[in-house]
Design a protein around this motif. Structure first.
Motif, PDB file in Angstrom:
ATOM      1  N   GLN A   1       2.632   6.629  -1.666  1.00  0.00           N
ATOM      2  CA  GLN A   1       1.646   5.927  -0.821  1.00  0.00           C
ATOM      3  C   GLN A   1       2.290   4.748  -0.106  1.00  0.00           C
ATOM      4  OE1 GLN A   1      -1.275   5.164  -3.917  1.00  0.00           O
ATOM      5  NE2 GLN A   1      -2.837   6.225  -2.716  1.00  0.00           N
ATOM      6  N   ILE A   2       3.104   4.015  -0.856  1.00  0.00           N
ATOM      7  CA  ILE A   2       3.777   2.849  -0.267  1.00  0.00           C
ATOM      8  C   ILE A   2       4.717   3.286   0.854  1.00  0.00           C
ATOM      9  CG2 ILE A   2       5.339   0.906  -0.746  1.00  0.00           C
ATOM     10  CD1 ILE A   2       3.051   0.364  -2.435  1.00  0.00           C
ATOM     11  N   PHE A   3       5.499   4.348   0.589  1.00  0.00           N
ATOM     12  CA  PHE A   3       6.436   4.799   1.610  1.00  0.00           C
ATOM     13  C   PHE A   3       5.711   5.270   2.862  1.00  0.00           C
ATOM     14  CE2 PHE A   3       9.122   8.204   3.528  1.00  0.00           C
ATOM     15  CZ  PHE A   3      10.111   7.370   4.031  1.00  0.00           C
ATOM     16  N   TYR A   4       4.600   5.941   2.633  1.00  0.00           N
ATOM     17  CA  TYR A   4       3.799   6.422   3.761  1.00  0.00           C
ATOM     18  C   TYR A   4       3.378   5.236   4.631  1.00  0.00           C
ATOM     19  CZ  TYR A   4       0.250   9.258   6.191  1.00  0.00           C
ATOM     20  OH  TYR A   4      -0.494   9.932   7.131  1.00  0.00           O
ATOM     21  N   CYS A   5       2.882   4.190   3.982  1.00  0.00           N
ATOM     22  CA  CYS A   5       2.469   2.988   4.729  1.00  0.00           C
ATOM     23  C   CYS A   5       3.666   2.337   5.406  1.00  0.00           C
ATOM     24  CB  CYS A   5       1.794   1.976   3.801  1.00  0.00           C
ATOM     25  SG  CYS A   5       0.230   2.535   3.144  1.00  0.00           S
ATOM     26  N   ASN A   6       4.757   2.213   4.664  1.00  0.00           N
ATOM     27  CA  ASN A   6       5.990   1.628   5.220  1.00  0.00           C
ATOM     28  C   ASN A   6       6.380   2.363   6.500  1.00  0.00           C
ATOM     29  OD1 ASN A   6       7.760   1.032   2.060  1.00  0.00           O
ATOM     30  ND2 ASN A   6       6.238  -0.187   3.124  1.00  0.00           N
ATOM     31  N   GLN A   7       6.319   3.696   6.427  1.00  0.00           N
ATOM     32  CA  GLN A   7       6.759   4.492   7.567  1.00  0.00           C
ATOM     33  C   GLN A   7       5.875   4.238   8.780  1.00  0.00           C
ATOM     34  OE1 GLN A   7       6.453   7.052   9.978  1.00  0.00           O
ATOM     35  NE2 GLN A   7       8.583   6.354  10.224  1.00  0.00           N
TER      36      GLN A   7
ATOM     37  N   SER B   1     -11.998   8.533   4.794  1.00  0.00           N
ATOM     38  CA  SER B   1     -10.848   7.965   4.083  1.00  0.00           C
ATOM     39  C   SER B   1      -9.601   8.777   4.395  1.00  0.00           C
ATOM     40  CB  SER B   1     -11.070   8.030   2.569  1.00  0.00           C
ATOM     41  OG  SER B   1     -11.971   7.043   2.187  1.00  0.00           O
ATOM     42  N   LEU B   2      -8.517   8.072   4.585  1.00  0.00           N
ATOM     43  CA  LEU B   2      -7.267   8.675   5.023  1.00  0.00           C
ATOM     44  C   LEU B   2      -6.846   9.844   4.126  1.00  0.00           C
ATOM     45  CD1 LEU B   2      -4.968   8.150   7.148  1.00  0.00           C
ATOM     46  CD2 LEU B   2      -3.761   7.019   5.297  1.00  0.00           C
ATOM     47  N   ASN B   3      -6.856  11.015   4.721  1.00  0.00           N
ATOM     48  CA  ASN B   3      -6.391  12.253   4.076  1.00  0.00           C
ATOM     49  C   ASN B   3      -7.168  12.676   2.840  1.00  0.00           C
ATOM     50  OD1 ASN B   3      -4.309  12.860   5.913  1.00  0.00           O
ATOM     51  ND2 ASN B   3      -2.993  11.323   4.950  1.00  0.00           N
ATOM     52  N   GLU B   4      -8.176  11.905   2.459  1.00  0.00           N
ATOM     53  CA  GLU B   4      -8.899  12.252   1.244  1.00  0.00           C
ATOM     54  C   GLU B   4      -9.856  13.400   1.531  1.00  0.00           C
ATOM     55  OE1 GLU B   4     -10.879   9.752  -2.431  1.00  0.00           O
ATOM     56  OE2 GLU B   4     -11.664   9.438  -0.431  1.00  0.00           O
ATOM     57  N   GLY B   5      -9.651  14.495   0.820  1.00  0.00           N
ATOM     58  CA  GLY B   5     -10.491  15.670   1.019  1.00  0.00           C
ATOM     59  C   GLY B   5     -10.247  16.381   2.347  1.00  0.00           C
TER      60      GLY B   5
ATOM     61  N   GLU C   1       3.854  -5.340   0.738  1.00  0.00           N
ATOM     62  CA  GLU C   1       2.788  -6.260   0.318  1.00  0.00           C
ATOM     63  C   GLU C   1       1.453  -5.918   0.999  1.00  0.00           C
ATOM     64  OE1 GLU C   1       3.891 -10.625  -0.405  1.00  0.00           O
ATOM     65  OE2 GLU C   1       4.199  -9.145  -1.972  1.00  0.00           O
ATOM     66  N   LYS C   2       1.538  -5.700   2.288  1.00  0.00           N
ATOM     67  CA  LYS C   2       0.342  -5.361   3.063  1.00  0.00           C
ATOM     68  C   LYS C   2      -0.198  -3.992   2.638  1.00  0.00           C
ATOM     69  CE  LYS C   2      -2.344  -6.473   6.510  1.00  0.00           C
ATOM     70  NZ  LYS C   2      -3.038  -7.766   6.622  1.00  0.00           N
ATOM     71  N   ALA C   3       0.721  -3.095   2.314  1.00  0.00           N
ATOM     72  CA  ALA C   3       0.316  -1.749   1.896  1.00  0.00           C
ATOM     73  C   ALA C   3      -0.503  -1.818   0.613  1.00  0.00           C
ATOM     74  CB  ALA C   3       1.546  -0.867   1.700  1.00  0.00           C
ATOM     75  N   ILE C   4      -0.040  -2.657  -0.310  1.00  0.00           N
ATOM     76  CA  ILE C   4      -0.766  -2.799  -1.572  1.00  0.00           C
ATOM     77  C   ILE C   4      -2.152  -3.371  -1.318  1.00  0.00           C
ATOM     78  CG2 ILE C   4      -0.814  -4.119  -3.729  1.00  0.00           C
ATOM     79  CD1 ILE C   4       2.269  -3.737  -3.733  1.00  0.00           C
ATOM     80  N   ALA C   5      -2.206  -4.377  -0.460  1.00  0.00           N
ATOM     81  CA  ALA C   5      -3.495  -4.983  -0.132  1.00  0.00           C
ATOM     82  C   ALA C   5      -4.443  -3.932   0.438  1.00  0.00           C
ATOM     83  CB  ALA C   5      -3.297  -6.116   0.868  1.00  0.00           C
ATOM     84  N   LEU C   6      -3.905  -3.102   1.286  1.00  0.00           N
ATOM     85  CA  LEU C   6      -4.713  -2.059   1.931  1.00  0.00           C
ATOM     86  C   LEU C   6      -5.238  -1.068   0.895  1.00  0.00           C
ATOM     87  CD1 LEU C   6      -5.262  -1.364   4.977  1.00  0.00           C
ATOM     88  CD2 LEU C   6      -3.440   0.330   4.770  1.00  0.00           C
ATOM     89  N   ILE C   7      -4.347  -0.640   0.016  1.00  0.00           N
ATOM     90  CA  ILE C   7      -4.723   0.345  -1.005  1.00  0.00           C
ATOM     91  C   ILE C   7      -5.752  -0.257  -1.970  1.00  0.00           C
ATOM     92  CG2 ILE C   7      -3.858   1.723  -2.949  1.00  0.00           C
ATOM     93  CD1 ILE C   7      -1.139   1.828  -1.320  1.00  0.00           C
ATOM     94  N   VAL C   8      -5.512  -1.506  -2.357  1.00  0.00           N
ATOM     95  CA  VAL C   8      -6.410  -2.170  -3.301  1.00  0.00           C
ATOM     96  C   VAL C   8      -7.791  -2.391  -2.653  1.00  0.00           C
ATOM     97  CG1 VAL C   8      -6.854  -4.376  -4.458  1.00  0.00           C
ATOM     98  CG2 VAL C   8      -4.652  -3.243  -4.718  1.00  0.00           C
ATOM     99  N   ASN C   9      -7.795  -2.795  -1.405  1.00  0.00           N
ATOM    100  CA  ASN C   9      -9.074  -2.988  -0.724  1.00  0.00           C
ATOM    101  C   ASN C   9      -9.836  -1.675  -0.594  1.00  0.00           C
ATOM    102  OD1 ASN C   9      -9.455  -5.734  -0.250  1.00  0.00           O
ATOM    103  ND2 ASN C   9      -7.944  -5.713   1.385  1.00  0.00           N
TER     104      ASN C   9
ATOM    105  N   GLU D   1      -2.924  10.586   0.343  1.00  0.00           N
ATOM    106  CA  GLU D   1      -4.299  10.120   0.434  1.00  0.00           C
ATOM    107  C   GLU D   1      -4.373   8.632   0.119  1.00  0.00           C
ATOM    108  OE1 GLU D   1      -6.684  12.347  -2.270  1.00  0.00           O
ATOM    109  OE2 GLU D   1      -6.208  14.271  -1.311  1.00  0.00           O
ATOM    110  N   ILE D   2      -5.163   7.907   0.868  1.00  0.00           N
ATOM    111  CA  ILE D   2      -5.451   6.520   0.505  1.00  0.00           C
ATOM    112  C   ILE D   2      -6.966   6.359   0.478  1.00  0.00           C
ATOM    113  CG2 ILE D   2      -5.042   4.081   0.979  1.00  0.00           C
ATOM    114  CD1 ILE D   2      -2.477   4.793   2.298  1.00  0.00           C
ATOM    115  N   PRO D   3      -7.568   6.496  -0.715  1.00  0.00           N
ATOM    116  CA  PRO D   3      -9.026   6.462  -0.820  1.00  0.00           C
ATOM    117  C   PRO D   3      -9.594   5.127  -0.359  1.00  0.00           C
ATOM    118  CG  PRO D   3      -8.038   7.285  -2.860  1.00  0.00           C
ATOM    119  CD  PRO D   3      -6.921   6.764  -2.004  1.00  0.00           C
ATOM    120  N   GLY D   4     -10.705   5.190   0.324  1.00  0.00           N
ATOM    121  CA  GLY D   4     -11.412   3.970   0.730  1.00  0.00           C
ATOM    122  C   GLY D   4     -10.859   3.314   1.987  1.00  0.00           C
ATOM    123  N   VAL D   5      -9.749   3.839   2.510  1.00  0.00           N
ATOM    124  CA  VAL D   5      -9.186   3.262   3.735  1.00  0.00           C
ATOM    125  C   VAL D   5      -9.397   4.278   4.861  1.00  0.00           C
ATOM    126  CG1 VAL D   5      -7.098   2.439   4.873  1.00  0.00           C
ATOM    127  CG2 VAL D   5      -7.468   1.953   2.457  1.00  0.00           C
TER     128      VAL D   5
END
Lengths: 250, 481
Positions: B430-436, A141-145, B442-450, A89-93
């Motif tokens: 989460q990072i690996f998922y984005c990487n894949q 949100s990606l996979n959330e819920g 770096e971009k993955a973190i930005a995405l998650i943080v945003n 899950e990636i909340p908010g994305v």
């Protein structure tokens, strides 16, 4: 397309893959079956480049190119897609935003500009129609819920969007009821093509009723112990994995 | 109606004069230390009337007997208040002659933020030719505001030109004796902004201190006063996403907002003071007091994105005095490396049917410490007060800390207070998922943080939100090995 030679891989000194040999050509669908703990998911993650695993020996090539020194995202850029057994899950994305980022990162790696917004929208519309996905779903949100079925459908949607050369589907059937399984399998079938290779990893034969493979391999204790046509899956279902285990011991 | 360049230059020169900027820098810095003579000297330098001098002196006498607070969850070497110079005229002499002389790392950051070359020069302190654009924008801007009767100027100018307003409201929301740093600021504040929106007027544009860059340098002790008269509306933007380097280590600002009956103030901040280097050396101490007062049916929203400073201590608050008034606080606080932040809000419910919302997002990386501290207080006469608080923390790595200190004081039984808190970690999965999917780490973190910060980013005015998003990315760069 995919050529794996004598692949050995470990996690924290525990040997999991002990000499895998596998060749998959474009247009083919291969199924990898095996009991729990035989190394199926490890094989998928090692191909995708997960850093938790250490490749001790052997090689993986995609279109003749050795993957050893490539980071997971570079492997993705060169056309490897993994449908996860447990999508995170990636909340908010939103699904759309995630796909937009993924596609543009791949384009960037190939020296291309970002995909123009109208093209992106067109692509999304096309693929969601192909897989019969409600577009409201794409702004969540990606996979959330998401339910188990929604998560797996979302994986297949991503595969459709990214158009990989090689798709590895790791236990795409797990956690799905029969209706969801049919929908997901139909999606995969629509994505079969001449220049795409698909590797289906599964514990049960039932998925293979819907996604009919060209070849079936049985993995046991980190090695492919038996290969054959689609009838092997049926035989395996009838006799159980103990049959394989006994055969290997004998 | 085009200006000639000559005319513009002339206009700027007179402007400088108008605001009391001096060219002779050497003679215009007061000696280090703080006493009554210094306070009087500051007031004199700024040409202030006697009432203002007396006000400052009163604040100084209060400050003298106060002690620096120990309760925030931060540790730092206490500043030596007698070793600081409390006044130096804004430095108008360029530090550099061309961009080539500026720290390349700083320029790289400017580039990532998409800041224009002219603006880069301005921010880095490089000599700039007069930029046609920014001057004409500022001029049109001022004209539009004047037509609506809106006053938007420096606080020094307001003291001269609108003493009745300043006298009436300054220190009414944040009294001199409020806290150690508010008292200090009251005694020695250098400059800041003043804004008055007349009755029934909707300010037609986002008011931004950005437009005032030319006119007054932001000082060490900034003082801001925003008054929204009845039924008026204003959205105010403070700060700048560009990294602000400053040789002054201590910053203690005070912001006061007054929303009269049926008025609304939106106050958005992006704060990016120099946080110190990767080893925790240097960096700004940012000790800020921000508070707004809501009269009947009024509304104040604070939105902040905090990425800078070595030590931050800041609680934008709302006093919900009038019935049916609303207070909101939306915050993203990012700490990386050795940064420490203790930030949050206070919602003081005094009136009936008052409502408050708190959404706080803390992101900690490196060896940093990030604390949320919030007070929800419901007075005995505040019937049907409601609060909803949500505090989410996101951790990156194993060496940082996230802390939540919620305080609730309810003296009225009809109060409804909800508090939700979550802590999560950016997972390797989460990072690996984005990487894949082809997205690098770096971009993955930005995405998650945003994604994590989205609820707050959405509250920012559009163009500010885009910049803030980029800023989050930059602040966390290199935070995952």
């Amino acid at each position: 397309m995919l050529r794996i030679k004598d692949l050995h891989a470990s996690v924290e000194d525990k040997k999991i893959l002990k000499g895998i040999n596998l060749e998959v050509n474009a247009g083919e669908v291969h199924a990898i079956m095996g009991p729990n703990g035989s190394g199926k998911s490890t094989l998928a993650e090692v191909i995708a480049g997960h850093e938790e695993y250490e490749v001790k020996k052997g090689s993986i090539e995609l279109d003749g190119e050795d993957l050893e020194d490539m980071a997971p995202e570079e492997r993705a850029h060169s056309g490897i897609f993994l449908s996860f057994q447990y999508p995170v899950e990636i909340p908010g994305v939103s699904v759309t935003n995630f796909m937009k980022t993924a596609i543009n990162e791949s384009r960037k790696a190939r020296g291309l500009e970002d995909m123009p917004a109208n093209e992106m929208l067109k692509l999304i519309r096309e693929k969601s129609e192909l897989l019969d996905i409600d577009r409201k779903f794409l702004s969540r949100s990606l996979n959330e819920g998401f339910s188990g079925g929604e998560k797996k459908r979302n994986e297949i949607f991503q595969m459709a969007m990214l158009e990989p050369k090689l798709a590895i589907l790791d236990e795409t059937d797990s956690g799905l009821d029969i209706d969801a399984l049919r929908i997901v399998a139909n999606g995969v079938n629509k994505l079969r093509s001449e220049d795409r290779a698909i590797v289906v990893i599964t514990h049960y034969q039932r998925l293979l009723d819907y996604i009919v493979p060209d070849y079936v391999h049985v993995l046991h204790d980190g090695k492919i112990v038996k290969s054959g046509g689609k009838e092997l899956a049926v035989e395996l279902e009838a006799k159980g994995y103990d049959w394989i285990k006994q055969e290997t011991v004998a | 109606m085009a200006y000639t360049e000559e005319e513009l230059k002339k206009e700027l020169e007179t402007k400088e004069y108008e605001y009391g900027f001096y060219t002779d820098i050497e003679s215009d810095t007061l000696p280090k230390g703080l006493n009554e003579d210094i306070v009087i000297a500051i007031s004199k330098k700024k040409g202030e009337p006697q009432w203002m001098t007396d006000w400052r002196l009163d604040a100084f006498r209060i400050w003298k007997d106060m002690e620096e607070p120990e309760w925030p969850n931060v540790t730092y070497e206490k500043p030596d208040f007698q070793n600081i110079s409390y006044y130096s005229a804004p430095n108008k002499k360029p530090k550099y002659n061309s961009l080539d002389e500026v720290d390349p790392e700083l320029l790289e950051t400017f580039k990532k933020l998409g800041i224009s070359i002219d603006e880069q020069k301005k921010l880095a302190g490089v000599a700039v030719d007069i930029v046609m654009d920014s001057v004409s924008v500022a001029t049109t801007f001022k004209k539009t505001l004047a037509e609506k009767g809106i006053i938007f100027c420096s606080i020094s100018e307001a003291i001269q030109e609108h003493p009745e307003l300043v006298k009436k409201y300054l220190g009414t929301v944040v009294p001199k004796k409020d806290n150690f740093y508010a008292a200090l600021n009251s005694a020695v504040f250098s400059d800041g902004s003043f804004c008055y929106i007349p009755k029934g007027v909707r300010c037609p544009m986002e008011l931004s201190t950005y437009f005032r860059i030319n006119e007054a340098g932001t000082g060490q002790f900034e003082r801001t006063l925003v008054i929204a008269d009845e039924e008026s509306y204003v959205s105010y933007l403070e700060g700048c996403t560009a990294p602000m380097r400053d040789e002054n280590q201590l910053h203690a600002a005070v912001v006061e907002l007054i929303a009269m009956d049926d008025a609304e103030i939106k106050y958005s901040t992006v704060q990016n003071w120099f946080p110190g280097d990767k080893n925790g050396k240097g960096g700004v101490f940012n000790f800020v007091t921000k508070r707004g007062l809501c009269e009947k049916n009024a509304k104040i929203s604070w939105t902040q994105v905090e990425t800078g400073s070595a030590v931050t201590w800041k609680y934008p608050s709302c006093v919900l005095k009038g019935n049916n008034s609303i207070g909101e606080f939306y915050s993203i606080a990012v700490t990386n490396n050795f940064q420490q932040a203790d930030t949050g809000t206070k919602m003081i419910h005094l009136g009936k049917n008052t409502k408050s919302t708190i959404i706080s997002k803390g992101i900690s990386a490196g060896k940093s410490q990030n604390s949320y501290r919030g007070l929800v207080k419901v007075n005995s006469r505040a019937e049907n007060a409601r609060n909803f608080s949500q505090c989410d923390s996101l951790l990156m790595g194993n060496e940082c800390g996230a802390h939540t200190f919620p305080y609730i004081e309810a003296s009225n039984k009809s109060a409804q207070i909800e508090h939700e808190a979550t802590t999560s970690k950016i997972g390797e999965d989460q990072i690996f998922y984005c990487n894949q999917r082809g997205i690098d780490t770096e971009k993955a973190i930005a995405l998650i943080v945003n994604g994590f910060s989205k609820e707050v980013l959405n509250k920012l005015p559009m163009e500010f939100a885009v910049e803030a998003q980029k800023l989050l990315e930059i602040s966390l760069e290199g935070s995952v090995g």
